[in-house]
Design a protein around this motif. Structure first.
Motif, PDB file in Angstrom:
ATOM      1  N   GLU A   1       0.857  -1.193   0.000  1.00 46.52           N
ATOM      2  CA  GLU A   1       0.000   0.000   0.000  1.00 46.52           C
ATOM      3  C   GLU A   1       0.886   1.234   0.000  1.00 46.52           C
ATOM      4  O   GLU A   1       1.832   1.335   0.779  1.00 46.52           O
ATOM      5  N   ILE A   2       0.588   2.204  -0.887  1.00 51.30           N
ATOM      6  CA  ILE A   2       1.348   3.453  -0.996  1.00 51.30           C
ATOM      7  C   ILE A   2       0.388   4.616  -0.793  1.00 51.30           C
ATOM      8  O   ILE A   2      -0.663   4.678  -1.434  1.00 51.30           O
ATOM      9  N   HIS A   3       0.747   5.563   0.087  1.00 46.46           N
ATOM     10  CA  HIS A   3      -0.203   6.631   0.418  1.00 46.46           C
ATOM     11  C   HIS A   3       0.523   7.855   0.971  1.00 46.46           C
ATOM     12  O   HIS A   3       1.501   7.737   1.711  1.00 46.46           O
TER      13      HIS A   3
ATOM     14  N   ALA B   1       3.488  -4.750   2.910  1.00 44.25           N
ATOM     15  CA  ALA B   1       4.352  -3.573   2.961  1.00 44.25           C
ATOM     16  C   ALA B   1       3.512  -2.311   2.841  1.00 44.25           C
ATOM     17  O   ALA B   1       2.438  -2.316   2.231  1.00 44.25           O
ATOM     18  N   HIS B   2       3.998  -1.249   3.445  1.00 45.82           N
ATOM     19  CA  HIS B   2       3.324   0.057   3.351  1.00 45.82           C
ATOM     20  C   HIS B   2       4.365   1.141   3.156  1.00 45.82           C
ATOM     21  O   HIS B   2       5.368   1.196   3.881  1.00 45.82           O
ATOM     22  N   VAL B   3       4.133   2.011   2.158  1.00 48.46           N
ATOM     23  CA  VAL B   3       4.992   3.165   1.919  1.00 48.46           C
ATOM     24  C   VAL B   3       4.217   4.417   2.306  1.00 48.46           C
ATOM     25  O   VAL B   3       3.155   4.697   1.739  1.00 48.46           O
ATOM     26  N   ARG B   4       4.743   5.139   3.280  1.00 50.48           N
ATOM     27  CA  ARG B   4       4.117   6.374   3.778  1.00 50.48           C
ATOM     28  C   ARG B   4       4.909   7.571   3.252  1.00 50.48           C
ATOM     29  O   ARG B   4       6.133   7.644   3.414  1.00 50.48           O
TER      30      ARG B   4
ATOM     31  N   ALA C   1      -8.655  10.563  -0.307  1.00 52.66           N
ATOM     32  CA  ALA C   1      -8.704   9.248   0.334  1.00 52.66           C
ATOM     33  C   ALA C   1      -7.885   9.364   1.613  1.00 52.66           C
ATOM     34  O   ALA C   1      -6.669   9.118   1.616  1.00 52.66           O
ATOM     35  N   PRO C   2      -8.515   9.781   2.724  1.00 46.40           N
ATOM     36  CA  PRO C   2      -7.783  10.147   3.936  1.00 46.40           C
ATOM     37  C   PRO C   2      -6.825   9.061   4.434  1.00 46.40           C
ATOM     38  O   PRO C   2      -7.159   7.870   4.436  1.00 46.40           O
ATOM     39  N   TYR C   3      -5.663   9.525   4.864  1.00 47.48           N
ATOM     40  CA  TYR C   3      -4.636   8.608   5.351  1.00 47.48           C
ATOM     41  C   TYR C   3      -5.091   7.839   6.586  1.00 47.48           C
ATOM     42  O   TYR C   3      -4.614   6.735   6.845  1.00 47.48           O
TER      43      TYR C   3
END
Length: 247
Positions: free
Chosen positions: A151-153, A206-209, A160-162
């Protein structure tokens, strides 16, 4: 092609130099609201990445006049879950592809649809990578098998609120039975990546913030550096997908 009585379309990009008979991995890329498969190809830069890395990209289009993926199962909207199931089947039967290496990504409304496909079509795909997706209206997820998820955000996403990202990511961490805390890496001054690697066999999360990142597909065309970050979503997505196979 026809799906649920509607004529549907998708743009298929075969990588330059693909060898005859080679079974290609496939990335399905879902556009945002009001866009199209053709615009997703132009804006994402995924076809350039595909040409360099040797995978096929399929860019479906939602139904006009205002294309919008029905990831929350509104009975008055097109049956997009069925369309994407039909599309995967069509690609598998008409193209020379690796059935164990189907992946789905998407941005914004398409990110929400990618997230939904991870729940309802997990038997047919190896991984999903929603980007700036909307998750608040997602139905309960009942994935039938472990699935890898990236997920990338951006934290300043006004569409699309974090705040909805953490529950979405945590849901997959729990479904994939990941243990231990994530490995945290700073990719750039404002870009942090978290990887859960000790999960059920064949799965990783995985998550990219992106601190201060807006509602966007970071990097856009893969050949340019975006003003908001140093991240190319297209390259990040493919590097995550590249070594994953459906068990």
């Amino acid at each position: 092609m026809l799906s649920s009585g509607l004529r549907r379309s998708a743009l298929v990009h075969v990588p330059a130099g693909a060898k005859t008979g080679a079974r290609l991995p496939v990335v399905i890329a879902l556009h945002g609201a009001g866009r199209s498969g053709e615009l997703m190809e132009r804006d994402s830069g995924l076809s350039a990445v595909a040409d360099r890395s040797g995978f096929m990209v399929v860019y479906p289009s939602a139904v006009a006049p205002h294309p919008f993926w029905n990831y929350f199962n509104d009975p008055d909207r097109p049956k997009d879950e069925q369309f994407l199931a039909d599309l995967i089947r069509h690609i598998q039967t008409t193209r020379c592809v690796d059935k164990a290496r189907f992946y789905v990504t998407g941005v914004s409304n398409g990110g929400g649809m990618a997230a939904r496909i991870g729940c309802v079509l997990s038997k047919r795909i190896a991984a999903i990578a929603p980007v700036a997706g909307g998750y608040a209206r997602l139905p309960a997820c009942q994935s039938s098998r472990p699935l890898s998820v990236l997920e990338i955000h951006g934290t300043a996403d006004g569409s699309a609120p974090y705040e909805n990202v953490a529950p979405f990511v945590r849901g997959w961490v729990e479904r994939d039975e990941c243990v231990d805390k994530p490995i945290v890496r700073q990719l750039a001054p404002k870009i942090e990546r978290r990887d859960w690697v000790r999960c059920l066999p064949g799965a990783r999360v995985a998550h990219v913030r992106i601190d201060g990142g807006p509602h966007e597909y970071p990097g856009g065309a893969a050949t340019r550096t975006p003003p908001s970050s140093g991240l190319s979503a297209s390259w990040a997505v493919w590097r995550f997908f590249a070594n994953l196979r459906r068990g």
